[in-house]
Design an enzyme around this catalytic site. Sequence first.
Site, PDB file in Angstrom:
ATOM      1  N   ARG A  92     100.864  55.553  14.816  1.00  0.00           N
ATOM      2  CA  ARG A  92     100.088  54.320  15.069  1.00  0.00           C
ATOM      3  C   ARG A  92     100.983  53.111  15.003  1.00  0.00           C
ATOM      4  NH1 ARG A  92      94.475  55.404  12.297  1.00  0.00           N
ATOM      5  NH2 ARG A  92      94.773  57.571  11.840  1.00  0.00           N
ATOM      6  N   ARG A 560      89.353   6.178  24.374  1.00  0.00           N
ATOM      7  CA  ARG A 560      89.925   5.988  25.717  1.00  0.00           C
ATOM      8  C   ARG A 560      88.995   5.054  26.469  1.00  0.00           C
ATOM      9  NH1 ARG A 560      90.960  11.965  25.209  1.00  0.00           N
ATOM     10  NH2 ARG A 560      93.115  12.368  25.815  1.00  0.00           N
ATOM     11  N   ARG A 616      92.278   2.294  22.573  1.00  0.00           N
ATOM     12  CA  ARG A 616      93.405   2.395  23.506  1.00  0.00           C
ATOM     13  C   ARG A 616      93.051   1.604  24.760  1.00  0.00           C
ATOM     14  NH1 ARG A 616      95.468   7.135  26.397  1.00  0.00           N
ATOM     15  NH2 ARG A 616      93.514   7.202  27.518  1.00  0.00           N
ATOM     16  N   GLU A 746     104.269   8.363  24.066  1.00  0.00           N
ATOM     17  CA  GLU A 746     103.958   9.457  24.995  1.00  0.00           C
ATOM     18  C   GLU A 746     104.961   9.540  26.128  1.00  0.00           C
ATOM     19  OE1 GLU A 746      99.922   8.861  26.414  1.00  0.00           O
ATOM     20  OE2 GLU A 746     100.172   6.694  26.407  1.00  0.00           O
ATOM     21  N   SER A 765     100.798   6.244  17.658  1.00  0.00           N
ATOM     22  CA  SER A 765      99.982   7.445  17.810  1.00  0.00           C
ATOM     23  C   SER A 765     100.632   8.298  18.894  1.00  0.00           C
ATOM     24  CB  SER A 765      98.554   7.070  18.201  1.00  0.00           C
ATOM     25  OG  SER A 765      97.796   8.241  18.349  1.00  0.00           O
ATOM     26  N   GLY A 767     100.879  10.523  21.778  1.00  0.00           N
ATOM     27  CA  GLY A 767     100.059  11.024  22.887  1.00  0.00           C
ATOM     28  C   GLY A 767     100.769  12.244  23.441  1.00  0.00           C
ATOM     29  N   THR A 768     100.528  13.360  22.805  1.00  0.00           N
ATOM     30  CA  THR A 768     101.328  14.543  23.133  1.00  0.00           C
ATOM     31  C   THR A 768     100.909  15.212  24.439  1.00  0.00           C
ATOM     32  OG1 THR A 768      99.927  15.648  21.509  1.00  0.00           O
ATOM     33  CG2 THR A 768     102.178  15.109  20.842  1.00  0.00           C
ATOM     34  N   ASN A 769      99.814  14.757  25.033  1.00  0.00           N
ATOM     35  CA  ASN A 769      99.497  15.291  26.371  1.00  0.00           C
ATOM     36  C   ASN A 769     100.541  14.779  27.359  1.00  0.00           C
ATOM     37  OD1 ASN A 769      97.168  16.245  25.189  1.00  0.00           O
ATOM     38  ND2 ASN A 769      95.907  14.532  25.911  1.00  0.00           N
ATOM     39  N   ASP A 770     100.692  13.459  27.371  1.00  0.00           N
ATOM     40  CA  ASP A 770     101.690  12.892  28.279  1.00  0.00           C
ATOM     41  C   ASP A 770     103.104  13.201  27.809  1.00  0.00           C
ATOM     42  OD1 ASP A 770     100.540  11.610  30.565  1.00  0.00           O
ATOM     43  OD2 ASP A 770      99.510  10.285  29.160  1.00  0.00           O
ATOM     44  N   CYS A 832      97.159  11.936  18.837  1.00  0.00           N
ATOM     45  CA  CYS A 832      95.839  11.926  19.468  1.00  0.00           C
ATOM     46  C   CYS A 832      95.815  12.755  20.748  1.00  0.00           C
ATOM     47  CB  CYS A 832      95.372  10.499  19.736  1.00  0.00           C
ATOM     48  SG  CYS A 832      96.455   9.608  20.855  1.00  0.00           S
TER      49      CYS A 832
END
Length: 876
Positions: A92, A560, A616, A746, A765, A767-770, A832
Amino acid sequence: MAKYVYLFKEGNANMRELLGGKGANLAEMTNLGMPVPQGFTVTTEACTRYYTDGKVIGQDIVDQIYEALAITEEVAGKKFGDEENPFLVSVRSGARASMPGMMDTILNLGLTDISVKGLARKTNNEHFAYDAYRRFIAMFSDVVMEIPKKEFEEVLDEFKEKKGVKFDRDLDAEDLKQVVIRFKEIYKKHQGEEFPQDPKVQLMEAVKAVFRSWDNPRAIYYRRMNDIPGDWGTAVNVQSMVFGNMGETSGTGVAFTRNPSTGEKKLYGEYLLNAQGEDVVAGIRTPQPISQLESQMPDVYKQFVDIASKLENHYRDMQDMEYTIEEGKLFMLQTRNGKRTAQAALKIAVDLVDEGMITENEAVMKVEPKQLDSLLHPNFDAAALKKAASIAQGLAASPGAGAGAIYFTAEAAAEHGKNKEKVILVRKETTPEDIEGMDFSQAILTAFGGMTSHAAVVARGMGRAAVVGCGDLKFNEDETAVTIGDKVYHEGDFLSVDGSTGKVYEGQIATVEASISGEFARFMGWADAVRKLNVRTNADTPRDTKQAVAFGAEGIGLCRTEHMFFEASRIAAVREMILSDTKEQREKALAKILPMQQGDFEAMYKALEGRPMTVRYLDPPLHEFVPHVDMKDEIAELAKNLGISEESVINKINALHESNPMMGHRGCRLAVTYPEIAAMQTRAVLQAAINVKKECGYDIIPEIMIPLVGSRKELAFVKKIVDETAKQVFAEQGITLEYHVGTMIEIPRAAITADEIAEEAEFFSFGTNDLTQMTFGFSRDDAGKFLGAYYDNKIFESDPFARLDQDGVGKLVKIAAELGRKTRPGLKLGICGEHGGDPSSVEFCHKVGLNYVSCSPFRVPIARLAAAQAAIKDMK
Ligand code: PEP
Ligand code: MG
């Protein structure tokens, strides 16, 4: 010489990383003197070496396996391949974290044309021996050699038909001998060689198969879903076989020390007499509840109850156990901390504290943060879901389940939704106009887009289920039908969408509503007491704000402001502003926007009851806001409001077209070009704060956040507008408020010049998306199209838009935090981007020393728990 193989008696529960969960627990049970069929574990390090050596098992490892095998044979008093008393094993997989379904177990390994005779003689049961052999050949062929199972099943069916019987067990020993011959032929046809008659060869092939299974697509997918690193590797457990199918005093079963669905403190489980493990799973015979064992085999039952309670006390957690009874003798095959539903997890954690078994901090560590999702969202009824087959797979963008009639436009979805019909909005991708339709839908399904696309972000904010980037969905040209596989679906047809797994099903699967149990508040209280990170929310409406506050948000980390204009009645004013040519036109549009925006801020300040809010400033990627040239009504209205012709409006729209809107005229660039926008927003924020302060007495300190800043001067430019406007507002109102101006980090340049930017910014802050988009150079909207190939080729283990890339993007966060605080000690730092609600990313934020994380309302409890777990891990 490095040690790669451990006998069970050489290990213990603390060696999980090396021996995997299963191996470590088998060792621990052995040490506790429990009846465990003996064997050995090939370590996870052997697995990782297998890969670094180019998928071969080093001779030193092979030698150690044979050495352990010899010892185990001696303990069992049996020999591999023996004609008199053959030794058989199970093989296994067993990784550090349990990974269900990674590799199937192989039973009865060691059977050959010779040893099968030994088994028949020893058990005095030819039928049993040949049944075991045919099962083994099929299992080995399937699991180790990947020969299609179907071919073996067809042979069995043929024999049963010939005999006129229904079940496999109705075939006699002579039939089974023939079946074995046929099975071996199938093997030879596929492999070009005989079925291996040397058990050592069988064993080595099986070990390699387990190592390979670590990298099969199911395992890779499971790891991605559960944040399990690819370099952990899996261990292999080789264990002496015991037989639950040696007659009516034998049997096999599974049991939990507490109910895994409800958490109730009561032994829960089932068993089957005269059966092997696979029979229990196969579901052909109905197992009996464990309580019945008491009357059938009282001594065994008593012994089992005793062992179960010892194990639970020992591990101080609910145990999930597998056991076999061989001719009246009990053997433990496995124990592990049992998987459980979220409700059960909460109840068990709280009960264990009340029973004095664990501390509150230990309880906090016992619930998976992501599991809380299922308490907050509707889910599919488990039994109904089990029967359903998924027809498509996309990205699991927003958890929860929804079933209903599909509609392809937001208008249709809203219209039918308003009539209390259950609807699913199915789109290529969503745009701000779709917001109302999204709100009235049970779930949202899109063909395109990634984890930070409009549909994903907005659905998460609303707490609505969503599957995005579902490439299996093909729209016809005029978007009146979608094809999935070879079936065409029209409006009104039913689909079910699971936003927690990304799966789509045909028809309407029953859902069960979310329910938060009484233990939730107590449990979350323990989490809150220990965490260091504050948890805020990303919210743009009073409704979301209230929801987030109810879930424990300590403020808004990201409002936003462009999202405040998604409603159809408002978006027109924003479009007017964007399309204005002159300052006068723009100011006219802004004058329409100001009261709406101020009113929203007032309602949100009230909903927050004194908690902080970071606003923002406008950051609309233009492609999300500018109307399409074929939207006739909207264009006519715009022409009227702007006092120009429709043709001019269309020309302007065309002129505004950007090749790369995500890197275009958005964020602070908008305020640099049109300072009056920043001025209007400053007015709205400050006037709202002043009004609410006067009305409710909250001591509001507005936090104004400038997006997409790349250089100090850019921020200084916009900040000057804010400060000048603030002065005017305070003079007009006869009141002065403290306020802070900060920025989002960002853009990579902002991160590496954070020391300069902190001269202007009073907070950051992330902005880890951008920041992810710009650091990788991957478009947020398009990455979904190629990331699949990155997982398949093991370039990436997870979606960097969902789980922070700690080595790259995270490094920028760390650098910026350090540089920023060098200039401004005590600089407040938050995150954020969507990562603010992802547990592993939250842990990273804790380690880097951020002050808070901010995430969508429905993820607030997850972030609270993840932050608490990060703090507890840090204490160790
Ligand atoms: C971000 O970029 O991480 C962010 C929060 O801003 P948005 O998603 O609105 O671009
Ligand atoms: Mg951004």
